[in-house]
Design a protein around this motif. Structure first.
Motif, mmCIF file in Angstrom:
data_model
loop_
_atom_site.group_PDB
_atom_site.id
_atom_site.type_symbol
_atom_site.label_atom_id
_atom_site.label_comp_id
_atom_site.label_asym_id
_atom_site.label_seq_id
_atom_site.Cartn_x
_atom_site.Cartn_y
_atom_site.Cartn_z
ATOM 1 N N MET A 1 -12.892 -2.048 -11.835
ATOM 2 C CA MET A 1 -12.816 -3.491 -11.857
ATOM 3 C C MET A 1 -11.782 -3.998 -10.833
ATOM 4 O O MET A 1 -12.038 -4.958 -10.131
ATOM 5 C CB MET A 1 -12.429 -3.937 -13.273
ATOM 6 C CG MET A 1 -12.370 -5.414 -13.453
ATOM 7 S SD MET A 1 -14.018 -6.058 -13.650
ATOM 8 C CE MET A 1 -13.685 -7.453 -14.646
ATOM 9 N N ALA A 2 -10.643 -3.339 -10.776
ATOM 10 C CA ALA A 2 -9.606 -3.742 -9.824
ATOM 11 C C ALA A 2 -10.093 -3.594 -8.389
ATOM 12 O O ALA A 2 -9.785 -4.425 -7.524
ATOM 13 C CB ALA A 2 -8.341 -2.915 -10.050
ATOM 14 N N GLU A 3 -10.871 -2.550 -8.133
ATOM 15 C CA GLU A 3 -11.393 -2.327 -6.782
ATOM 16 C C GLU A 3 -12.358 -3.447 -6.389
ATOM 17 O O GLU A 3 -12.315 -3.949 -5.258
ATOM 18 C CB GLU A 3 -12.099 -0.969 -6.711
ATOM 19 C CG GLU A 3 -12.621 -0.637 -5.324
ATOM 20 C CD GLU A 3 -13.326 0.716 -5.269
ATOM 21 O OE1 GLU A 3 -14.032 0.942 -4.280
ATOM 22 O OE2 GLU A 3 -13.163 1.527 -6.209
ATOM 23 N N VAL A 4 -13.207 -3.840 -7.309
ATOM 24 C CA VAL A 4 -14.162 -4.927 -7.033
ATOM 25 C C VAL A 4 -13.404 -6.227 -6.773
ATOM 26 O O VAL A 4 -13.738 -6.976 -5.840
ATOM 27 C CB VAL A 4 -15.155 -5.087 -8.211
ATOM 28 C CG1 VAL A 4 -15.995 -6.341 -8.042
ATOM 29 C CG2 VAL A 4 -16.043 -3.863 -8.319
ATOM 30 N N ASN A 5 -12.387 -6.505 -7.568
ATOM 31 C CA ASN A 5 -11.590 -7.715 -7.350
ATOM 32 C C ASN A 5 -10.885 -7.686 -6.003
ATOM 33 O O ASN A 5 -10.792 -8.711 -5.323
ATOM 34 C CB ASN A 5 -10.566 -7.894 -8.482
ATOM 35 C CG ASN A 5 -11.213 -8.383 -9.759
ATOM 36 O OD1 ASN A 5 -12.275 -8.990 -9.735
ATOM 37 N ND2 ASN A 5 -10.577 -8.091 -10.885
ATOM 38 N N GLN B 1 -11.959 -6.079 -3.309
ATOM 39 C CA GLN B 1 -13.005 -6.270 -2.289
ATOM 40 C C GLN B 1 -13.398 -7.741 -2.202
ATOM 41 O O GLN B 1 -13.597 -8.276 -1.113
ATOM 42 C CB GLN B 1 -14.229 -5.413 -2.617
ATOM 43 C CG GLN B 1 -14.018 -3.938 -2.402
ATOM 44 C CD GLN B 1 -15.217 -3.114 -2.855
ATOM 45 O OE1 GLN B 1 -16.108 -3.606 -3.550
ATOM 46 N NE2 GLN B 1 -15.224 -1.849 -2.476
ATOM 47 N N ARG B 2 -13.496 -8.373 -3.355
ATOM 48 C CA ARG B 2 -13.850 -9.798 -3.385
ATOM 49 C C ARG B 2 -12.765 -10.614 -2.692
ATOM 50 O O ARG B 2 -13.061 -11.502 -1.883
ATOM 51 C CB ARG B 2 -14.034 -10.276 -4.822
ATOM 52 C CG ARG B 2 -14.419 -11.728 -4.930
ATOM 53 C CD ARG B 2 -14.643 -12.120 -6.402
ATOM 54 N NE ARG B 2 -15.138 -13.457 -6.522
ATOM 55 C CZ ARG B 2 -14.374 -14.553 -6.515
ATOM 56 N NH1 ARG B 2 -13.069 -14.445 -6.402
ATOM 57 N NH2 ARG B 2 -14.913 -15.753 -6.625
ATOM 58 N N ALA B 3 -11.509 -10.338 -2.998
ATOM 59 C CA ALA B 3 -10.395 -11.058 -2.376
ATOM 60 C C ALA B 3 -10.398 -10.862 -0.865
ATOM 61 O O ALA B 3 -10.184 -11.817 -0.103
ATOM 62 C CB ALA B 3 -9.074 -10.604 -2.986
ATOM 63 N N ALA B 4 -10.658 -9.649 -0.428
ATOM 64 C CA ALA B 4 -10.705 -9.369 1.015
ATOM 65 C C ALA B 4 -11.854 -10.123 1.673
ATOM 66 O O ALA B 4 -11.705 -10.680 2.770
ATOM 67 C CB ALA B 4 -10.832 -7.870 1.255
ATOM 68 N N ALA B 5 -13.007 -10.155 1.010
ATOM 69 C CA ALA B 5 -14.170 -10.860 1.559
ATOM 70 C C ALA B 5 -13.900 -12.360 1.639
ATOM 71 O O ALA B 5 -14.257 -13.011 2.627
ATOM 72 C CB ALA B 5 -15.404 -10.581 0.706
ATOM 73 N N LEU B 6 -13.267 -12.907 0.625
ATOM 74 C CA LEU B 6 -12.942 -14.342 0.642
ATOM 75 C C LEU B 6 -11.945 -14.669 1.744
ATOM 76 O O LEU B 6 -12.083 -15.686 2.437
ATOM 77 C CB LEU B 6 -12.389 -14.771 -0.721
ATOM 78 C CG LEU B 6 -13.404 -14.833 -1.860
ATOM 79 C CD1 LEU B 6 -12.703 -15.093 -3.184
ATOM 80 C CD2 LEU B 6 -14.463 -15.892 -1.586
#
Length: 56
Positions: free
Chosen positions: A1-5, A7-12
């Motif tokens: 879950m932390a990894e997905v968050n 990745q999402r933060a990096a994409a944003l």
């Protein structure tokens, strides 16, 4: 879950940086863009010409 968050933060962050860069350097219209734009004026003129007077 932390990894997905993460990745999402990096994409944003990447998206926001790209959006900011695009706002500072707007894209110039190409010749094709201008042709399409002018063509759309013809479509609009035709639509207005052919519309019923109560619809105008």
């Amino acid at each position: 879950m932390a990894e997905v968050n993460a990745q999402r933060a990096a994409a944003l962050t990447q998206r926001n940086a790209a959006t900011a860069a695009q706002a500072q350097n707007p894209r110039r219209l190409t010749e094709d863009d201008i042709r399409r734009l002018v063509g759309s004026f013809d479509d609009l003129r035709t639509t207005l010409r052919d519309a019923r007077s109560e619809d105008r």
